[in-house]
Design a protein around this motif. Sequence first.
Motif, PDB file in Angstrom:
ATOM      1  N   GLU A  12      -8.708   4.233   4.608  1.00 22.16           N
ATOM      2  CA  GLU A  12      -7.470   3.603   5.088  1.00 22.16           C
ATOM      3  C   GLU A  12      -7.262   3.938   6.568  1.00 22.16           C
ATOM      4  OE1 GLU A  12      -6.044   1.666   2.830  1.00 22.16           O
ATOM      5  OE2 GLU A  12      -7.481   2.396   1.369  1.00 22.16           O
ATOM      6  N   TYR A 104     -13.970   4.501  -3.886  1.00 22.93           N
ATOM      7  CA  TYR A 104     -12.611   4.762  -4.361  1.00 22.93           C
ATOM      8  C   TYR A 104     -12.574   5.054  -5.864  1.00 22.93           C
ATOM      9  CZ  TYR A 104     -10.263   3.414  -0.004  1.00 22.93           C
ATOM     10  OH  TYR A 104      -9.809   3.375   1.289  1.00 22.93           O
ATOM     11  N   ILE A 146      -1.836   4.240  10.024  1.00 22.77           N
ATOM     12  CA  ILE A 146      -1.097   3.344   9.133  1.00 22.77           C
ATOM     13  C   ILE A 146       0.399   3.509   9.325  1.00 22.77           C
ATOM     14  CG2 ILE A 146      -0.529   2.899   6.708  1.00 22.77           C
ATOM     15  CD1 ILE A 146      -3.443   3.612   6.041  1.00 22.77           C
ATOM     16  N   ARG A 152       1.320  -3.491   9.042  1.00 22.36           N
ATOM     17  CA  ARG A 152       0.384  -3.329   7.934  1.00 22.36           C
ATOM     18  C   ARG A 152       1.133  -3.053   6.634  1.00 22.36           C
ATOM     19  NH1 ARG A 152      -2.119   0.127   4.690  1.00 22.36           N
ATOM     20  NH2 ARG A 152      -4.373   0.065   4.363  1.00 22.36           N
ATOM     21  N   ASP A 158      -2.366   3.826  -0.392  1.00 21.26           N
ATOM     22  CA  ASP A 158      -1.883   4.583   0.767  1.00 21.26           C
ATOM     23  C   ASP A 158      -1.027   5.769   0.337  1.00 21.26           C
ATOM     24  OD1 ASP A 158      -3.083   2.712   2.443  1.00 21.26           O
ATOM     25  OD2 ASP A 158      -1.264   1.505   2.607  1.00 21.26           O
ATOM     26  N   HIS A 165      -7.849  10.841  -0.409  1.00 22.23           N
ATOM     27  CA  HIS A 165      -8.456  10.149   0.733  1.00 22.23           C
ATOM     28  C   HIS A 165      -9.666  10.923   1.277  1.00 22.23           C
ATOM     29  CE1 HIS A 165      -5.417   7.014   0.899  1.00 22.23           C
ATOM     30  NE2 HIS A 165      -4.501   7.949   0.716  1.00 22.23           N
TER      31      HIS A 165
END
Length: 212
Positions: A12, A104, A146, A152, A158, A165
Amino acid sequence: MSGYFFSFEGPEGAGKTTIIDKLANYLYKKGYDVISTREPGGIAISEQIRKVILDQNNDKMDGRTEALLYAAARRQHLVEKVIPALEEGKVVLCDRFIDSSLAYQGYARGIGIDEVFGINKFAINNLMPHFTLYFDIEPIVGLQRIQQNNKREVNRLDMENISFHERVREGYLLLVDRFSDRIRLVEADRPLEEVFNEAKMHIEHFIEVHEQ
């Protein structure tokens, strides 16, 4: 199929979408018939699946359910948009593809890279990207980007904790080694033009080699 299928991967906030937009414009000006698209999404059915996957309210979604939904969106996107474009000789720039599922869901969710690859082999029917660029960035830097980008969307992924992450990035780095013939790593924590120029160099080189 006479076209070129390029996928773009990264954690991300790695800046994939911005680079894809610049590449699409650059290649168009050079005379290529280019389409840019995204996963999950790109066509109506897959965009509907995207809303389900990324909805912040769907916090009870099982990891295998998530992997299956991504694969379903991927299949429809391929048959409805990517394959027809390749058959017409177009250059397809895709924001995420199979490697996202492997990193992921396969690695970060702990399902297993090979297990998720098996699900996706059924979905893609052996149609892999010709070439993939992975934009590498420290997760904390990507997430800060982000937060600073009001345009976005903030999605369910997120909102995962930083350790998730970090596992995503570990998964991607494993894939770079595993598929070294297809994936190239680009350091994304640099000025935009530097990242773009390196991405452009890799794409142009691939096309030049395969058009000789």
